[in-house]
Design a protein around this motif. Structure first.
Motif, PDB file in Angstrom:
ATOM      1  N   HIS A  66       0.846  -1.203   0.000  1.00 26.75           N
ATOM      2  CA  HIS A  66       0.000   0.000   0.000  1.00 26.75           C
ATOM      3  C   HIS A  66       0.878   1.248   0.000  1.00 26.75           C
ATOM      4  O   HIS A  66       1.449   1.628   1.022  1.00 26.75           O
ATOM      5  CB  HIS A  66      -0.935  -0.002   1.218  1.00 26.75           C
ATOM      6  N   HIS A  68       1.131   5.335  -1.526  1.00 30.45           N
ATOM      7  CA  HIS A  68       0.565   6.491  -2.239  1.00 30.45           C
ATOM      8  C   HIS A  68       1.723   7.249  -2.875  1.00 30.45           C
ATOM      9  O   HIS A  68       2.316   8.120  -2.232  1.00 30.45           O
ATOM     10  CB  HIS A  68      -0.167   7.414  -1.265  1.00 30.45           C
ATOM     11  N   ALA A 125      -1.883   2.766  -4.177  1.00 27.20           N
ATOM     12  CA  ALA A 125      -3.187   2.957  -3.552  1.00 27.20           C
ATOM     13  C   ALA A 125      -4.150   3.710  -4.456  1.00 27.20           C
ATOM     14  O   ALA A 125      -5.364   3.610  -4.303  1.00 27.20           O
ATOM     15  CB  ALA A 125      -3.007   3.720  -2.243  1.00 27.20           C
ATOM     16  N   HIS A 221      -9.462   0.961   0.659  1.00 28.67           N
ATOM     17  CA  HIS A 221      -9.308   1.225   2.095  1.00 28.67           C
ATOM     18  C   HIS A 221     -10.564   0.702   2.796  1.00 28.67           C
ATOM     19  O   HIS A 221     -11.670   1.091   2.437  1.00 28.67           O
ATOM     20  CB  HIS A 221      -9.186   2.723   2.365  1.00 28.67           C
ATOM     21  N   ASP A 308       1.818   2.816   3.465  1.00 29.36           N
ATOM     22  CA  ASP A 308       0.898   3.924   3.227  1.00 29.36           C
ATOM     23  C   ASP A 308       1.664   5.066   2.547  1.00 29.36           C
ATOM     24  O   ASP A 308       2.726   4.839   1.974  1.00 29.36           O
ATOM     25  CB  ASP A 308       0.234   4.361   4.529  1.00 29.36           C
TER      26      ASP A 308
HETATM   27 ZN   LIG Z   1      -4.044   4.735   1.823  1.00 26.73          ZN
END
Ligand SMILES: [Zn+2]
Length: 455
Positions: A66, A68, A125, A221, A308
């Motif tokens: 995951h 971004h 993501a 998510h 993340d």
């Molecule tokens: Zn995320």
């Protein structure tokens, strides 16, 4: 591409028996692993390149499920704030101010950090400029599942982010046609569903159907914050995972990210439908709470690890993430066996591969698998001695110990230098590009201590 022989390493194969080879060899031919452990003398003699790996640990490239990429330049812009401020005043304005070229640089910068922390495969993501992301990933040499940040409802989002359902579906399909299987098969196109706040039931069902038909995955998510549970109950009459189950949207090709606020029944539903999951420990400790990872592992769920985005973590670093994952559940449950080092290493490799729907080709070192591997050199004051290579990998190594990295049989990094892109020029552009986007987004940070501008 020829053949490369790595000799005399401690090889953590992560194969079906989890075999470890001391003073072992790995033979790579073209883009595949040809042999692991003991290499026949005639094969060794025929290798184009032979590298002595004495003192090194060789293991599968790590999988960060995951990421971004569109938040890489926002690192440090949303520390010590509540989640609403994080979203409305920092991350949404910043991300929506990115141009295509900003996103391209952002992905290059993120990719260099991923490579230098041992990652060879990541799951995006979902951002807005997927073509720019794809272009950068192609150059970086990484393996990735990309997706569009897909939303068809919700309040307060930046202009253009929420679009009619059919338009979102058509754009996802167009991106699939452009990018799926590109970069010698290193790039796959997945479909994104941002959250239940921003996705109608129609979009959820149609996206899952499209992914099933095209044999790809869905990245979403799920059960991220307590407000989400309340929102789902109020608007759908059930918690997120139960609602997805009633829509028929749970399945082996769904990656549920964060999964913090799950009921025991929802954990059972994830297990029943073989849903894949991504545990993001640092982001969880910042805003979300403890995901029930030990329970999920006990129930046989594939739990992978994700960092993340940069403003949720600050470290897009799988080595520090593995360390965190190994610690936080022990502390929470006062149980030193809650998530052990061997489990964490599985989460970062074999289970990561399962969660990316790539377990047939990556995640372990055995003959016939894709040649995705890293070389870790523990020779430093903070990391030697190594008594147990598995616990050392999870508990003692830093990303600085990742010496070299190979993806698809090609070296991405040797001796800490990224070879696929001009690392120095990317590094030189990060601060000015980030400053420009921050000004464009109108984000100002209050000073934490009195500041004097000397010149
Ligand atoms: Zn995320």
């Amino acid at each position: 591409m020829g053949s490369t022989l790595l000799r005399n390493a401690t090889v953590l194969s992560m194969d079906a028996e989890r075999r470890i080879f001391e003073n072992g060899d790995v033979l790579i031919k073209d883009d595949r692993i040809a042999a692991v452990g003991v290499v026949e003398p005639q094969d060794a003699d025929a290798a184009d390149e032979v590298l002595d790996m004495a003192g090194r640990i060789v293991l599968p490239g790590l999988v960060n499920t995951h990421v971004h990429t569109s938040q890489q330049l926002e690192r440090g812009l949303a520390d010590d704030v509540d989640l609403l401020t994080w979203l409305h005043d920092r991350t949404w304005p910043f991300e929506s101010a990115l141009s295509e070229e900003d996103q391209y640089l952002s992905t290059l910068a993120c990719g260099c950090e991923l490579i230098r922390s041992g990652v060879t495969t990541f799951g995006e993501a979902g951002g807005q400029h997927v073509d720019a992301t794809g272009r950068a990933v192609e150059e970086l040499g990484l393996r990735a599942n990309l997706c569009l940040s897909s939303m068809d409802c919700g309040e307060g989002l930046p202009d253009g982010w929420v679009r009619p359902t059919q338009e979102v579906l058509a754009e996802q399909k167009g991106l699939y046609d452009r990018w799926h299987g590109k970069a010698d098969g290193r790039i796959n196109m997945w479909f994104g569903l941002r959250t239940i706040f921003n996705c109608s039931d129609e979009l959820i069902v149609a996206t899952k159907d499209m992914a099933d038909t095209l044999n790809t995955g869905v990245h979403m998510h799920v059960a991220e914050i307590l407000e989400e549970v309340r929102f789902a109950e109020q608007t759908r009459g059930a918690t997120t995972v139960e609602h997805l189950a009633s829509l028929g949207a749970l399945g082996a090709n769904l990656l549920a990210v964060h999964h913090v606020w799950l009921t025991p029944k929802e954990v059972d539903l994830l297990a029943l439908h073989n849903v894949k999951t991504s545990h993001n420990a640092a982001a969880a400790m910042r805003y979300l709470g403890f995901a029930p990872v030990p329970e999920m592992l006990r129930k046989g769920i594939s739990v992978s690890i994700g960092t993340d985005g940069a403003p949720s973590n600050n470290h897009m670093d799988m080595m520090s993430e593995m360390y965190l994952v190994s610690l936080i559940h022990k502390g929470r449950h006062l149980d030193p066996y809650a998530v052990t080092a061997e489990r964490v290493l599985e989460m970062a490799t074999v289970m990561g591969a399962q969660c990316m729907l790539m377990e047939e080709s990556i995640g372990s070192l055995s003959a016939g698998m894709k040649a995705d591997l890293i070389v870790v050199n523990p020779c430093d004051f903070g990391t030697l001695p190594v008594h147990d290579p598995v616990s050392a990998m999870v508990g003692a190594m830093y990303s600085a110990n990742v010496e070299s990295s190979m993806c698809d049989g090609r070296w991405l990094m040797r001796d800490r230098k990224v070879l696929t892109v001009d690392m120095e020029s990317v590094l030189g552009e990060i601060q000015s590009r980030a400053d420009t986007v921050r000004k464009r987004a109108g984000i100002q940070l209050p000073p934490r201590f009195p500041v004097t501008k000397v010149r």
